[in-house]
Design an enzyme around this catalytic site. Structure first.
Site, PDB file in Angstrom:
ATOM      1  N   GLU A  85      10.887 -11.117 -18.714  1.00 19.25           N
ATOM      2  CA  GLU A  85      10.428 -10.285 -19.829  1.00 19.25           C
ATOM      3  C   GLU A  85      11.536 -10.136 -20.883  1.00 19.25           C
ATOM      4  O   GLU A  85      12.702 -10.006 -20.524  1.00 19.25           O
ATOM      5  CB  GLU A  85      10.017  -8.905 -19.309  1.00 19.25           C
ATOM      6  N   LEU A  96       0.850  -1.203   0.000  1.00 17.11           N
ATOM      7  CA  LEU A  96       0.000   0.000   0.000  1.00 17.11           C
ATOM      8  C   LEU A  96       0.880   1.245   0.000  1.00 17.11           C
ATOM      9  O   LEU A  96       0.812   2.085   0.890  1.00 17.11           O
ATOM     10  CB  LEU A  96      -0.948  -0.003   1.208  1.00 17.11           C
ATOM     11  N   GLY A  97       1.715   1.347  -1.032  1.00 16.79           N
ATOM     12  CA  GLY A  97       2.497   2.561  -1.243  1.00 16.79           C
ATOM     13  C   GLY A  97       1.685   3.549  -2.040  1.00 16.79           C
ATOM     14  O   GLY A  97       0.451   3.545  -2.004  1.00 16.79           O
ATOM     15  N   SER A  98       2.367   4.386  -2.823  1.00 17.75           N
ATOM     16  CA  SER A  98       1.645   5.417  -3.572  1.00 17.75           C
ATOM     17  C   SER A  98       0.719   4.793  -4.604  1.00 17.75           C
ATOM     18  O   SER A  98      -0.445   5.188  -4.737  1.00 17.75           O
ATOM     19  CB  SER A  98       2.637   6.374  -4.237  1.00 17.75           C
ATOM     20  N   ILE A  99       1.211   3.788  -5.351  1.00 19.57           N
ATOM     21  CA  ILE A  99       0.377   3.160  -6.374  1.00 19.57           C
ATOM     22  C   ILE A  99      -0.709   2.310  -5.737  1.00 19.57           C
ATOM     23  O   ILE A  99      -1.875   2.364  -6.151  1.00 19.57           O
ATOM     24  CB  ILE A  99       1.244   2.334  -7.338  1.00 19.57           C
ATOM     25  N   SER A 145       1.537  -4.819   3.965  1.00 16.73           N
ATOM     26  CA  SER A 145       2.754  -4.053   3.714  1.00 16.73           C
ATOM     27  C   SER A 145       3.751  -4.411   4.801  1.00 16.73           C
ATOM     28  O   SER A 145       3.425  -5.157   5.737  1.00 16.73           O
ATOM     29  CB  SER A 145       2.478  -2.544   3.727  1.00 16.73           C
ATOM     30  N   ARG A 146       4.967  -3.878   4.679  1.00 13.30           N
ATOM     31  CA  ARG A 146       5.969  -4.161   5.708  1.00 13.30           C
ATOM     32  C   ARG A 146       5.481  -3.742   7.087  1.00 13.30           C
ATOM     33  O   ARG A 146       5.721  -4.433   8.075  1.00 13.30           O
ATOM     34  CB  ARG A 146       7.279  -3.445   5.374  1.00 13.30           C
ATOM     35  N   HIS A 170       3.916  -5.037 -19.977  1.00  9.52           N
ATOM     36  CA  HIS A 170       4.586  -4.113 -19.050  1.00  9.52           C
ATOM     37  C   HIS A 170       4.349  -2.667 -19.500  1.00  9.52           C
ATOM     38  O   HIS A 170       5.273  -1.863 -19.638  1.00  9.52           O
ATOM     39  CB  HIS A 170       6.078  -4.399 -18.948  1.00  9.52           C
ATOM     40  N   GLY A 179       3.109  -5.034 -10.349  1.00  8.95           N
ATOM     41  CA  GLY A 179       4.342  -4.745  -9.626  1.00  8.95           C
ATOM     42  C   GLY A 179       5.555  -5.192 -10.417  1.00  8.95           C
ATOM     43  O   GLY A 179       6.074  -4.468 -11.265  1.00  8.95           O
ATOM     44  N   ARG A 180       6.022  -6.408 -10.137  1.00  7.75           N
ATOM     45  CA  ARG A 180       7.129  -7.022 -10.858  1.00  7.75           C
ATOM     46  C   ARG A 180       6.813  -8.503 -11.053  1.00  7.75           C
ATOM     47  O   ARG A 180       6.189  -9.141 -10.206  1.00  7.75           O
ATOM     48  CB  ARG A 180       8.452  -6.865 -10.092  1.00  7.75           C
ATOM     49  N   ALA A 237       1.759  -0.584 -18.103  1.00  7.19           N
ATOM     50  CA  ALA A 237       0.819   0.090 -17.202  1.00  7.19           C
ATOM     51  C   ALA A 237       1.022   1.602 -17.177  1.00  7.19           C
ATOM     52  O   ALA A 237       0.064   2.368 -17.085  1.00  7.19           O
ATOM     53  CB  ALA A 237       0.931  -0.477 -15.790  1.00  7.19           C
TER      54      ALA A 237
END
Length: 325
Positions: A271, A162-165, A184-185, A289, A241-242, A291
Site C-alpha cells: 500500500e 475468528l477473533g473479534s472482527i 484459527s490457530r 484500506h 485483514g492485511r 474499512a
C-alpha cells in the site's frame, strides 16, 4: 521532584497530513503534542533528533512505519499507541528490547470493519460496482446482456481468523442464512461454527473466504495459488485483514484466468500501490484500506488512544495492550 516530571508529557503524533482526527482530542488534555507530518520540508531524521530527548509517547496513525531506527532516536520513549488493530508496522523486537509498551485499537473499529467485509462480499457476488459502471456508461438496454451474479442466501462462508472482527462478520452473515465455518490457530469454545485446522480444507468446503486474521510470519501468503485453486472457479475471497495474507501476484493470475470468480479487497501487499491489472477486471471491488474509516469509529479510536495515554502516565491499567513476550 524533578522539573521534567511536572511538565505535561510530550506526545509525538506520527501520521499522514490528512489524518488529523485525533488532534482536537489531544488539545483538550494535558499533553504537549508534536507532529511528524509538519516536518515534511526537513528529513524525519532531523525532526526526531531535534525533539528526541523529550518524547515519551508516540501515537501512530495511518500505519506509517515505526522501525528500529525511529525508536532508537527517541531515548525517552515509553509507549507506542497504535490507532489500528494491526501493529506489524512497528518494530516489535526493538520495543521489546527497550521495554516500550504498545497498545492497539482493540475493538474500536470492529463493527465498521465487519460491515465493510459483508458489503464487499455482496458487492462482488451481486456485481454492484460493475453494474453501476454499466448503467453509467449508457450500455443498458431493454434486453439484459450482463452476466448474472450469485445469491448470498445459504452460501458456505469460511472465515480465516475468528477473533473479534471475524466473529462480528459471522454474526452479520447469519441472518442471510449463510453456513459459517472458520480457521484459527485453535478451536474457539462455545461457537456454533465448524472448525477447520488448516485453510486448504476450509477452502475445499466453502464457496467464499473472508480473511480477518492478523499478518504474522505464519499467515504471510496464507492464501496462495493452491488455496485459490482449491476454492475453485466460483470462489470469492474478501480481505479486510492485511494485504500480505494473499499472494497478490498469484491472485491476479487466478482472477485473469478464471481460477476464482472474484475478490473484494480493502488491503494490499504494498500500500498504497495496487496491481494495475486489477483496475480493468469486472470481478474485483477495491477499497483504500478504509474499512474502519467512519466518523463514529475515528471518534472511538481517539477516545481509546487518549484514555491509554492518560492511564499510562497515571500508572493505571491500559486497554488493548500488545503482548510482546
Amino acid at each position: 521532584m524533578e522539573e521534567s516530571s511536572l511538565l505535561p508529557p510530550v506526545v509525538l503524533v506520527h501520521r499522514p497530513p490528512a489524518l488529523d482526527f485525533i488532534d482536537e482530542h489531544l488539545s483538550r488534555h494535558s499533553f504537549t503534542a508534536l507532529y511528524t507530518h509538519t516536518s515534511l520540508e526537513d528529513s524525519l531524521q532531523d525532526f526526531l533528533s531535534s525533539h528526541a530527548a523529550s518524547v515519551r509517547a508516540v501515537v501512530s496513525l495511518g500505519r506509517l512505519p515505526i522501525p528500529a531506527e525511529f525508536i532508537s532516536n527517541l531515548p525517552s520513549l515509553e509507549i507506542v499507541v497504535c490507532a489500528s488493530v494491526g501493529f506489524d508496522h512497528v518494530d516489535l523486537d526493538e520495543c521489546r528490547r527497550r521495554g516500550v509498551v504498545i497498545t492497539n485499537a482493540g475493538d474500536a473499529y470492529g463493527e465498521d470493519v465487519a460491515d465493510l467485509a459483508v458489503g464487499l462480499l455482496i458487492s462482488v457476488i451481486r456485481r454492484i460496482a460493475a453494474v453501476d459502471r454499466y448503467v453509467r456508461s449508457g450500455q443498458w438496454t431493454r434486453l439484459w446482456d450482463y452476466p448474472l451474479g450469485f445469491k448470498l442466501n445459504r452460501k458456505k462462508v469460511g472465515i480465516v481468523g475468528l477473533g473479534s472482527i471475524g466473529s462480528l462478520v459471522a454474526k452479520r452473515l447469519e441472518p442471510f442464512g449463510c453456513i459459517i465455518s472458520y480457521n484459527s490457530r485453535n478451536p474457539k469454545p462455545d461457537v456454533p461454527y465448524a472448525y477447520y485446522s488448516n485453510i486448504l480444507s476450509l477452502a475445499a468446503d466453502n464457496d467464499f473466504l473472508i480473511l480477518c486474521c492478523s499478518l504474522t510470519d505464519e499467515t504471510h501468503h496464507i492464501v496462495n495459488r493452491e488455496v485459490m485453486e482449491t476454492l475453485g472457479k466460483n470462489g470469492v475471497i474478501i480481505n479486510i485483514g492485511r494485504g500480505g495474507l494473499i499472494d497478490e501476484k498469484e491472485m491476479v493470475k487466478c482472477l485473469v484466468n478464471g481460477v476464482i470468480w472474484g475478490v473484494g479487497l480493502d488491503v494490499f501487499e504494498n500500500e498504497p500501490e495496487v496491481p494495475e491489472e486489477l483496475f480493468g477486471l469486472e470481478n474485483v471491488v477495491l477499497s483504500p484500506h478504509a474499512a474502519g474509516m467512519t466518523a463514529e469509529s475515528l471518534n472511538n479510536i481517539s477516545e481509546v488512544a487518549i484514555a491509554n495515554l492518560k492511564a499510562f502516565f497515571a500508572d493505571q491499567p491500559l486497554m488493548f495492550t500488545v503482548q510482546l513476550d
